[in-house]
Enzyme design. Sequence first.
Site: not given
Length: 229
Positions: A13-16, A89, A91
């Site tokens: 993901g973008n942060t993790r 996307g 996801d």
Amino acid sequence: MSELNNILLVDVGNTRIKYMRGHDSQIRYVSDLNSLPCNEFDEVRIATVSRTHEIEAWGQSIPARVQIAKVRKEHRGLSVAYEDVSRLGVDRWLAMLALWVERNRAFGVVDLGTAITADFVDSSGNHSGGYIVPGYRLMKQALGKNTDQVGFGGNSSEQKLGLNTEECVDHGINRLVYSFLTDLIKTEGDGSAFVLTGGDAEKVMRTGSVTNTEIDESLVIRGLRYCFE
């Protein structure tokens, strides 16, 4: 599907970064790609929206085969509404795919991440379409960049009137998100299963403001089980 025991499923993901081992139901987290236990597996399946080039370069340094998921117009009975599937996307698609393959019934799925995405699939596996709105963090950042004296502190789940700027921001954004979700359930749900996922799903559920929903945090990763078949 016993071969999945030799496959590592990874959601970047973008942060993790989170991952799951084959049929294991436990999600684990790492801070970077090099911390993944890749040497234990023959294949690594990865979902990513924006870090494809980084992952391709990293994949050349490990012995396992690396496969990056891509959206398909028709797959396993799920039909995507987008004419240009490259604009959807991955996801979102993987979350829909997991729910469709495992439940085979109509549903709505909302991912409360950096952006909030909502998608709906009917009882025949046809993706009806969706919505995308800013998530909590993006809304706070927009206020901080474009409005003087707006603070970023606080992570309240309240919707009541704020008594300082931070509360006004938090409570106002909460009210927007909860109203959006409640309206979706009322107007688009049509009795379908309604599933929340993403980093802010727990926050929404804690309030009790959004009813007739459930949380499923491993949808994107489970979608990797089915996307290459």
